[in-house]
Design a protein around this motif. Structure first.
Motif, short mmCIF file in Angstrom:
data_model
loop_
_atom_site.label_atom_id
_atom_site.label_comp_id
_atom_site.label_asym_id
_atom_site.label_seq_id
_atom_site.Cartn_x
_atom_site.Cartn_y
_atom_site.Cartn_z
N LYS A 38 17.21 19.04 20.09
CA LYS A 38 18.13 18.96 18.94
C LYS A 38 19.56 19.23 19.39
O LYS A 38 20.49 18.57 18.93
N ARG A 41 21.04 16.20 20.99
CA ARG A 41 21.39 15.15 20.03
C ARG A 41 22.54 15.56 19.13
O ARG A 41 23.04 14.75 18.36
N GLU A 43 22.29 17.90 16.70
CA GLU A 43 21.81 18.30 15.38
C GLU A 43 22.03 19.79 15.19
O GLU A 43 21.94 20.58 16.11
#
Length: 69
Positions: A38, A41, A43
């Motif tokens: 995460k 990416r 996020e």
């Protein structure tokens, strides 16, 4: 070992491991892996949660009409 079994002799002893294997906490490893993915990416981890729309049932099909004789 096979020869010992065929000749009804004593089986050779298996070598003992000098050090026990390393035990892994699989859930901790999974959590860490997911958090790294995460972060890669970009996020933040906060997801928008919303209710799913209700499924519409298709109309009931009527059985075919019987023909009168």
């Amino acid at each position: 070992m096979i020869e010992a079994k065929q000749g009804d002799k004593l089986l050779p002893e298996a070598p003992q491991a000098e050090e026990p294997g390393k035990v892994l906490d699989l859930m901790a490893a999974l959590t860490e892996s997911v958090s790294r993915a995460k972060a890669a990416r970009g996020e933040t981890g906060d997801a928008d949660v919303h209710d799913l729309p209700k499924k519409r049932r298709p109309p009931r099909r009527r059985p075919p009409r019987r023909r009168r004789k």
